[in-house]
Structure formats: C-alpha cells, structure tokens
Design an enzyme around this catalytic site. Sequence first.
Site, short mmCIF file in Angstrom:
data_model
loop_
_atom_site.label_atom_id
_atom_site.label_comp_id
_atom_site.label_asym_id
_atom_site.label_seq_id
_atom_site.Cartn_x
_atom_site.Cartn_y
_atom_site.Cartn_z
N SER A 130 0.83 -1.22 0.00
CA SER A 130 0.00 0.00 0.00
C SER A 130 0.86 1.26 0.00
CB SER A 130 -0.87 -0.02 1.27
OG SER A 130 -1.41 1.25 1.50
N TYR A 155 -2.23 0.06 10.11
CA TYR A 155 -2.46 -0.60 8.83
C TYR A 155 -1.19 -0.54 7.96
CZ TYR A 155 -3.99 -1.00 3.96
OH TYR A 155 -4.07 -1.35 2.64
N1 NAD Z 1 -8.59 -0.24 -2.09
C1 NAD Z 1 -7.48 0.48 -1.96
O1 NAD Z 1 -7.44 1.69 -2.25
C2 NAD Z 1 -6.22 -0.16 -1.47
C3 NAD Z 1 -5.06 0.64 -1.36
C4 NAD Z 1 -3.87 0.07 -0.91
C5 NAD Z 1 -3.83 -1.29 -0.61
N2 NAD Z 1 -4.96 -2.04 -0.70
C6 NAD Z 1 -4.84 -3.47 -0.38
O2 NAD Z 1 -5.38 -4.22 -1.45
C7 NAD Z 1 -5.98 -5.41 -0.98
C8 NAD Z 1 -7.42 -5.50 -1.45
O3 NAD Z 1 -8.13 -4.38 -0.93
P1 NAD Z 1 -9.65 -4.09 -1.25
O4 NAD Z 1 -9.81 -2.63 -1.37
O5 NAD Z 1 -10.12 -4.98 -2.34
O6 NAD Z 1 -10.31 -4.53 0.15
P2 NAD Z 1 -11.58 -5.45 0.45
O7 NAD Z 1 -11.80 -5.31 1.92
O8 NAD Z 1 -12.70 -5.12 -0.46
O9 NAD Z 1 -11.04 -6.90 0.12
C9 NAD Z 1 -10.34 -7.70 1.03
C10 NAD Z 1 -11.03 -9.05 1.08
O10 NAD Z 1 -10.26 -9.88 1.96
C11 NAD Z 1 -11.14 -10.64 2.77
N3 NAD Z 1 -10.45 -10.95 4.02
C12 NAD Z 1 -10.04 -10.07 4.97
N4 NAD Z 1 -9.45 -10.73 5.98
C13 NAD Z 1 -9.47 -12.05 5.65
C14 NAD Z 1 -9.02 -13.23 6.29
N5 NAD Z 1 -8.43 -13.20 7.49
N6 NAD Z 1 -9.19 -14.40 5.67
C15 NAD Z 1 -9.80 -14.46 4.44
N7 NAD Z 1 -10.27 -13.37 3.80
C16 NAD Z 1 -10.10 -12.18 4.39
C17 NAD Z 1 -12.36 -9.75 2.99
O11 NAD Z 1 -13.54 -10.48 3.27
C18 NAD Z 1 -12.45 -8.99 1.66
O12 NAD Z 1 -13.37 -9.62 0.77
C19 NAD Z 1 -5.83 -5.38 0.54
O13 NAD Z 1 -4.68 -6.10 0.87
C20 NAD Z 1 -5.63 -3.91 0.84
O14 NAD Z 1 -4.91 -3.72 2.03
C21 NAD Z 1 -6.14 -1.51 -1.13
#
Ligand code: NAD
Length: 320
Positions: A130, A155
């Site tokens: 991130s 985070y």
């Molecule tokens: N959306 C953004 O702007 C952004 C920015 C930087 C990094 N990220 C990273 O990208 C990745 C995806 O993010 P996103 O926005 O799609 O988030 P999201 O919350 O929509 O997706 C994450 C998914 O992981 C699942 N999950 C969480 N903990 C879990 C566990 N212990 N076991 C199994 N499943 C689990 C959740 O149910 C969810 O469906 C994450 O790692 C997040 O930290 C996202």
Amino acid sequence: MKILLTGSAGFIGFHTAKMLLERGDTVVGFDNFNQYYDPKLKDARNEILEGYDNFQVIRGDLKDTNALKSAFEKIGGGEDTRVCHLAAQAGVRHSIENPDEFIQDNIQGTNNIFELCKEYDVGGVTYASSSSIYGDNEESPFKEDHKADSPMSLYGMTKKCNELQAYTYHSLHGVKSTGLRFFTVYGPYGRPDMALFLFANWITKGEPMQIFGEGKMQRDFTYVEDIAAGIVAALDKNYDYEVFNLGGGQTEELMAYVSTLEKALGKEGQKEMLPMQPGDVVSTSADISKAQKMLGYDPKTHIAEGIPKFVEWYKEYYSI
Ligand SMILES: NC(=O)c1ccc[n+]([C@@H]2O[C@H](COP(=O)([O-])OP(=O)(O)OC[C@H]3O[C@@H](n4cnc5c(N)ncnc54)[C@H](O)[C@@H]3O)[C@@H](O)[C@H]2O)c1
C-alpha cells in the site's frame, strides 16, 4: 495458469479474478466474507465470479492453515502456479480501533501464505502492499527506493511488514514475490468504507459530507481496472523479488474528486469541513516509472472518466 487468489470477494480481488478468468486462467478464490462492510456486496461480486466455469471459491480464513491448505491443494505447485494475495483487513481508521485484527489477519495471515507457498513450491506470489507504507515520507512523488520505515498507521505498519516477510521468504527459501503498493483505488463494486462511496451515499441522501483535512488533501487516485491490469502483469512477469508503485499517475485535489462526483451524480452535496484524522497523510503521489518500464503498466483512466463509471454502477446497483 492456476492461481489461488485471496480476497476474491473483495473489491480489487473481484476485478482481478474477473480479468484472469476472462483470459482463461483457472482461479481458486479464497475469502472469509467478513462483515467489515456489507457482506451482500461481497456475495454479489462472488456470484458474478461463480458464473465462470474456471472459478471456484473456498470460504475460509487466512488464519486457518487447514482451510488454506485445502486451497493450495487445488492449485498444487510448480512453474504455472501463482498466489495472488489480496486478502487483508484494510482501512487506516479501522486499524486504530482494532489493532489485533490487523496483526492477526495481515501479518500472521500473510505469513501463513508465504509458508504454504514454500511448502507447495508455488511458482510465485504477487501480494498487495500500500501507499500507506510511505507514511510521513516528505519526498514526492513517492519512489520505491524512498524511505518507507515510518508508517503513520497500524495498517501501514502491517503492509510494510508484509514486504519484509516477502524479502525473508525470498532470501531464505527462494519464494518469488512481487509487492504492489496500491494508491487509493476506486471504481464500480468499490469499498463502502472509502471516500468516493461515502461521499456518494451522503450526496444522494442529502446528508452533509464529512470532508477531512479541510478538503486540502491530495491523492493519486487509481481506477480499479488499471490496478487489475497491473496485478495481472505482475503475475505474468513473476520477478524474483520486486516492489512496485501502482498509482493513477496523476495527483488530484480531493475537492476536484468531489466536484467530479457531484457532476456525475447531477447533485451538489453539503460540505462539512473537518480536520485531518489521525493516521491520514496530506498527500500521496506515485512515481510509476518503474512499473511502466518493468510491468508495462499503463493506467489509462482519469477521474473524469472513472468516476462516471462508478456512478453508473452505483445508481444501477442501488436502484437510484
Ligand atoms: N482499495 C485500496 O485503495 C487499497 C489501497 C492500498 C492497498 N490495498 C490493499 O489491497 C488489498 C485488497 O483491498 P480491497 O480494497 O479490495 O479490500 P476489500 O476489503 O474489499 O477486500 C479484502 C477481502 O479480503 C477478505 N479478508 C479479509 N481478511 C481475511 C481473512 N483473514 N481471511 C480471508 N479473507 C479475508 C475480505 O472479506 C475482503 O473480501 C488489501 O490487501 C488492501 O490492504 C487496497
């Protein structure tokens, strides 16, 4: 390829899985469908993925190694296998209130992934890092070799830790990995806890929009399909050990993001200007030249095009 994709019911995971399925890869999704935000949205994404013959999902938790092993069994190991690890507990603000969840899901959970990649001899891992890892870095735009060891949130700390885990598993056990530092991703089927979704809810309901940082924040907003294309490129290239910024390539004022949204919704919102929240940073800006050169990454979607696409989906999904 056979790909185990964690977080398949999540926002970025859904779009990435769809892109991989459409080009014919086999995808085993893994997600615990947790209640951090409306699980109906996760079910809706999953239902679309289940429409593909080359997709199956395992409902399980990253902390449960037996559930994870059953997912690894489905892809086996070897050259043509990959893990795309996107599952995590996300949200800077949520991490302040719930530190344990973040330590368990993001650090222990990711270690379980690397450990099983080693055990099953998986071809390579691409995982989500991130922009938060840059913390209070004052050099801008952020480059991969800038100092990134003072995260401003718990985070961000867990994501930095994931990069260190990847390094150790590569140097000690030869597990190939690519870490992708995403910058504020938005688009259809987005995350209800993120600004664009919250703003859209407040505007449509006629409620005041809470705008933190007095509206003076800047972000490198990235359209979700551009991110998904970057993830797929990283899975294909399968470098030994790399990290890349994946941003939109342009830094926007938060208020420009808001007015583009108002225009797309055809309605102006009431604005409540509030101070910065703990854990937030004033500006994020990505130098994406490394990803452009080594992944052929090419984010094409400007907010003027991406926000109307989000609004079109939002209105249809919520029958507005
Ligand atoms: N959306 C953004 O702007 C952004 C920015 C930087 C990094 N990220 C990273 O990208 C990745 C995806 O993010 P996103 O926005 O799609 O988030 P999201 O919350 O929509 O997706 C994450 C998914 O992981 C699942 N999950 C969480 N903990 C879990 C566990 N212990 N076991 C199994 N499943 C689990 C959740 O149910 C969810 O469906 C994450 O790692 C997040 O930290 C996202």
